[in-house]
Scaffold this motif. Structure first.
Motif, PDB file in Angstrom:
ATOM      1  N   GLY A  60       0.628  19.553   1.105  1.00  0.00           N
ATOM      2  CA  GLY A  60       0.623  19.653   2.469  1.00  0.00           C
ATOM      3  C   GLY A  60      -0.857  19.846   2.771  1.00  0.00           C
ATOM      4  N   SER A  61      -1.547  20.509   1.972  1.00  0.00           N
ATOM      5  CA  SER A  61      -3.220  20.418   2.110  1.00  0.00           C
ATOM      6  C   SER A  61      -3.962  19.205   2.106  1.00  0.00           C
ATOM      7  CB  SER A  61      -3.856  21.685   1.232  1.00  0.00           C
ATOM      8  OG  SER A  61      -3.632  21.410   0.106  1.00  0.00           O
ATOM      9  N   ALA A  62      -3.305  18.358   0.887  1.00  0.00           N
ATOM     10  CA  ALA A  62      -3.781  16.949   0.867  1.00  0.00           C
ATOM     11  C   ALA A  62      -3.464  16.455   1.853  1.00  0.00           C
ATOM     12  CB  ALA A  62      -3.360  16.525  -0.351  1.00  0.00           C
ATOM     13  N   LEU A  63      -2.258  16.359   2.404  1.00  0.00           N
ATOM     14  CA  LEU A  63      -1.690  15.507   3.660  1.00  0.00           C
ATOM     15  C   LEU A  63      -2.803  15.834   4.953  1.00  0.00           C
ATOM     16  CD1 LEU A  63      -0.020  13.308   4.949  1.00  0.00           C
ATOM     17  CD2 LEU A  63       1.650  15.380   5.553  1.00  0.00           C
ATOM     18  N   THR A  64      -3.260  17.073   4.987  1.00  0.00           N
ATOM     19  CA  THR A  64      -4.365  17.593   6.194  1.00  0.00           C
ATOM     20  C   THR A  64      -5.306  16.775   5.966  1.00  0.00           C
ATOM     21  OG1 THR A  64      -3.179  19.601   6.275  1.00  0.00           O
ATOM     22  CG2 THR A  64      -5.344  19.432   7.121  1.00  0.00           C
ATOM     23  N   ILE A  65      -6.104  16.524   4.813  1.00  0.00           N
ATOM     24  CA  ILE A  65      -7.168  15.953   4.834  1.00  0.00           C
ATOM     25  C   ILE A  65      -6.940  14.471   4.964  1.00  0.00           C
ATOM     26  CG2 ILE A  65      -8.881  14.970   2.896  1.00  0.00           C
ATOM     27  CD1 ILE A  65      -8.322  17.456   1.377  1.00  0.00           C
ATOM     28  N   VAL A  66      -5.769  13.912   4.513  1.00  0.00           N
ATOM     29  CA  VAL A  66      -5.499  12.343   4.876  1.00  0.00           C
ATOM     30  C   VAL A  66      -5.480  12.392   6.495  1.00  0.00           C
ATOM     31  CG1 VAL A  66      -3.707  10.463   4.819  1.00  0.00           C
ATOM     32  CG2 VAL A  66      -4.312  11.965   2.955  1.00  0.00           C
ATOM     33  N   VAL A  67      -4.763  13.196   7.127  1.00  0.00           N
ATOM     34  CA  VAL A  67      -4.531  13.228   8.536  1.00  0.00           C
ATOM     35  C   VAL A  67      -6.144  13.311   9.221  1.00  0.00           C
ATOM     36  CG1 VAL A  67      -3.648  14.352  10.507  1.00  0.00           C
ATOM     37  CG2 VAL A  67      -2.094  14.104   8.638  1.00  0.00           C
ATOM     38  N   LEU A  68      -6.578  13.884   8.864  1.00  0.00           N
ATOM     39  CA  LEU A  68      -8.156  14.041   9.385  1.00  0.00           C
ATOM     40  C   LEU A  68      -8.825  12.927   9.268  1.00  0.00           C
ATOM     41  CD1 LEU A  68      -9.434  17.780   8.420  1.00  0.00           C
ATOM     42  CD2 LEU A  68      -8.587  17.008  10.591  1.00  0.00           C
ATOM     43  N   GLN A  69      -8.766  12.222   8.041  1.00  0.00           N
ATOM     44  CA  GLN A  69      -9.425  10.763   7.819  1.00  0.00           C
ATOM     45  C   GLN A  69      -8.936   9.893   8.768  1.00  0.00           C
ATOM     46  OE1 GLN A  69      -8.352  10.113   3.621  1.00  0.00           O
ATOM     47  NE2 GLN A  69     -10.371  10.920   3.086  1.00  0.00           N
ATOM     48  N   VAL A  70      -7.664   9.772   9.131  1.00  0.00           N
ATOM     49  CA  VAL A  70      -7.078   8.966   9.816  1.00  0.00           C
ATOM     50  C   VAL A  70      -7.265   9.159  11.418  1.00  0.00           C
ATOM     51  CG1 VAL A  70      -4.906   7.803  10.909  1.00  0.00           C
ATOM     52  CG2 VAL A  70      -5.261   8.397   8.651  1.00  0.00           C
ATOM     53  N   ALA A  71      -7.165  10.525  11.717  1.00  0.00           N
ATOM     54  CA  ALA A  71      -7.861  11.118  13.167  1.00  0.00           C
ATOM     55  C   ALA A  71      -9.497  10.524  13.199  1.00  0.00           C
ATOM     56  CB  ALA A  71      -7.695  12.571  13.083  1.00  0.00           C
TER      57      ALA A  71
ATOM     58  N   GLY B  68      -7.701   9.260  21.383  1.00  0.00           N
ATOM     59  CA  GLY B  68      -7.400  10.568  21.903  1.00  0.00           C
ATOM     60  C   GLY B  68      -6.663  11.611  21.049  1.00  0.00           C
ATOM     61  N   THR B  69      -6.433  12.829  21.521  1.00  0.00           N
ATOM     62  CA  THR B  69      -5.730  13.721  20.823  1.00  0.00           C
ATOM     63  C   THR B  69      -4.255  13.641  20.966  1.00  0.00           C
ATOM     64  OG1 THR B  69      -5.900  15.120  22.887  1.00  0.00           O
ATOM     65  CG2 THR B  69      -7.205  15.767  21.250  1.00  0.00           C
ATOM     66  N   THR B  70      -3.506  12.732  21.999  1.00  0.00           N
ATOM     67  CA  THR B  70      -2.265  12.616  21.907  1.00  0.00           C
ATOM     68  C   THR B  70      -1.987  11.569  20.546  1.00  0.00           C
ATOM     69  OG1 THR B  70      -2.102  12.681  24.159  1.00  0.00           O
ATOM     70  CG2 THR B  70      -0.035  11.748  23.083  1.00  0.00           C
ATOM     71  N   ALA B  71      -2.753  10.644  20.346  1.00  0.00           N
ATOM     72  CA  ALA B  71      -2.501   9.713  19.232  1.00  0.00           C
ATOM     73  C   ALA B  71      -2.564  10.755  17.855  1.00  0.00           C
ATOM     74  CB  ALA B  71      -3.360   8.573  19.128  1.00  0.00           C
ATOM     75  N   GLN B  72      -3.482  11.609  17.914  1.00  0.00           N
ATOM     76  CA  GLN B  72      -3.965  12.221  16.649  1.00  0.00           C
ATOM     77  C   GLN B  72      -2.674  13.207  16.266  1.00  0.00           C
ATOM     78  OE1 GLN B  72      -7.787  14.066  17.454  1.00  0.00           O
ATOM     79  NE2 GLN B  72      -8.794  11.838  16.947  1.00  0.00           N
ATOM     80  N   ILE B  73      -2.203  13.835  17.342  1.00  0.00           N
ATOM     81  CA  ILE B  73      -1.161  14.559  17.303  1.00  0.00           C
ATOM     82  C   ILE B  73       0.088  14.093  16.919  1.00  0.00           C
ATOM     83  CG2 ILE B  73       0.407  16.239  18.329  1.00  0.00           C
ATOM     84  CD1 ILE B  73      -2.037  17.236  20.153  1.00  0.00           C
ATOM     85  N   ALA B  74       0.305  12.735  17.314  1.00  0.00           N
ATOM     86  CA  ALA B  74       1.577  12.153  17.078  1.00  0.00           C
ATOM     87  C   ALA B  74       1.576  11.443  15.609  1.00  0.00           C
ATOM     88  CB  ALA B  74       1.492  10.782  17.762  1.00  0.00           C
ATOM     89  N   LEU B  75       0.326  11.123  15.307  1.00  0.00           N
ATOM     90  CA  LEU B  75      -0.033  10.711  13.626  1.00  0.00           C
ATOM     91  C   LEU B  75       0.402  11.854  12.908  1.00  0.00           C
ATOM     92  CD1 LEU B  75      -0.815   8.541  11.628  1.00  0.00           C
ATOM     93  CD2 LEU B  75      -3.041   9.551  11.932  1.00  0.00           C
TER      94      LEU B  75
ATOM     95  N   THR C 219       3.265  14.187   8.629  1.00  0.00           N
ATOM     96  CA  THR C 219       3.813  15.678   8.165  1.00  0.00           C
ATOM     97  C   THR C 219       5.529  15.333   8.048  1.00  0.00           C
ATOM     98  OG1 THR C 219       2.161  16.793   9.269  1.00  0.00           O
ATOM     99  CG2 THR C 219       3.958  18.060   8.411  1.00  0.00           C
ATOM    100  N   SER C 220       6.043  14.931   9.154  1.00  0.00           N
ATOM    101  CA  SER C 220       7.588  14.772   8.908  1.00  0.00           C
ATOM    102  C   SER C 220       8.248  13.945   7.911  1.00  0.00           C
ATOM    103  CB  SER C 220       8.061  14.141  10.373  1.00  0.00           C
ATOM    104  OG  SER C 220       7.757  15.390  11.403  1.00  0.00           O
ATOM    105  N   LEU C 221       7.485  12.753   7.731  1.00  0.00           N
ATOM    106  CA  LEU C 221       7.593  11.850   6.590  1.00  0.00           C
ATOM    107  C   LEU C 221       7.514  12.625   5.464  1.00  0.00           C
ATOM    108  CD1 LEU C 221       8.254   8.825   5.886  1.00  0.00           C
ATOM    109  CD2 LEU C 221       5.917   8.441   5.887  1.00  0.00           C
ATOM    110  N   ILE C 222       6.548  13.209   5.153  1.00  0.00           N
ATOM    111  CA  ILE C 222       6.300  13.936   3.592  1.00  0.00           C
ATOM    112  C   ILE C 222       7.551  15.180   3.522  1.00  0.00           C
ATOM    113  CG2 ILE C 222       4.812  15.569   2.318  1.00  0.00           C
ATOM    114  CD1 ILE C 222       4.082  12.465   2.158  1.00  0.00           C
TER     115      ILE C 222
END
Length: 191
Positions: A112-123, A130-137, A142-145
């Motif tokens: 979960g914490s590692a996924l946060t780092i990945v999401v931040l990199q993609v964001a 925009g924030t909508t795309a970041q939230i959607a990603l 998170t749902s996939l993991i």
């Protein structure tokens, strides 16, 4: 305080300390690895962490589901890993606690914490989206993991229950190899 309660408390304290140390190690290693790689490689590392959690969850369930009798026969025939398998089953509660609660839960938290780092990199890559795309990603990854973790553990439980003998003998063989090759004692003495 009775002897059984004392042993239980001692084991609980020991497992808590081991969990603390392993969680710190896994977290430091995964965080330092993830900061140096692309988000795709980072996502693959997250998947590896999830896979480790699934495997250890399966091992813990198999230990509690396995019957000790076939392993005594294998040990009498000097089958590699059979002695270790007997020890695993005799200590199934502790083995399952370590596999399911220590490694399995640490894997869930670290993924979960590692996924946060990945999401931040993609964001950061799609910051123009925009924030909508970041939230959607974030929601999508998170749902996939979560789905892979829960689905993988469900499949692992099925195999653990229905193939516990095979799983535990293979685990015994791996432990026997590690103990012999590296001179590291993983399991308690059979005496």
């Amino acid at each position: 305080m009775n002897q059984r309660l004392k042993r239980s408390l001692k084991f609980s304290l020991t497992i808590a300390v081991i969990t603390f140390v392993l969680a710190a190690i896994f977290s430091i290693v995964s965080s330092s690895l993830l900061e140096q790689v692309t988000w795709v490689t980072g996502f693959l590392i997250v998947l590896l962490i999830v896979f480790i959690g699934i495997i250890f969850d399966m091992l813990g369930i198999a230990a509690t589901a396995a019957d000790e009798v076939p392993f005594h026969a294998m040990a009498a025939e000097k089958v590699t890993g059979a002695r270790e398998a007997v020890i695993i089953i005799k200590n199934a509660d502790k083995f399952a606690s370590f596999c399911n609660d220590v490694i399995g839960d640490i894997s869930g938290i670290v993924s979960g914490s590692a996924l946060t780092i990945v999401v931040l990199q993609v964001a950061l890559l799609i910051s123009n989206g925009g924030t909508t795309a970041q939230i959607a990603l974030s929601v999508l990854l998170t749902s996939l993991i979560a789905a892979l973790t829960v689905g993988g553990k469900a499949i692992g439980k099925h195999f653990a229950i229905h193939s516990s003998t095979k799983i535990i003998i293979h685990t015994g063989k791996i432990i026997a190899f590690i103990e012999k090759k590296f001179k590291i004692r993983i399991l308690p003495s059979s005496k």
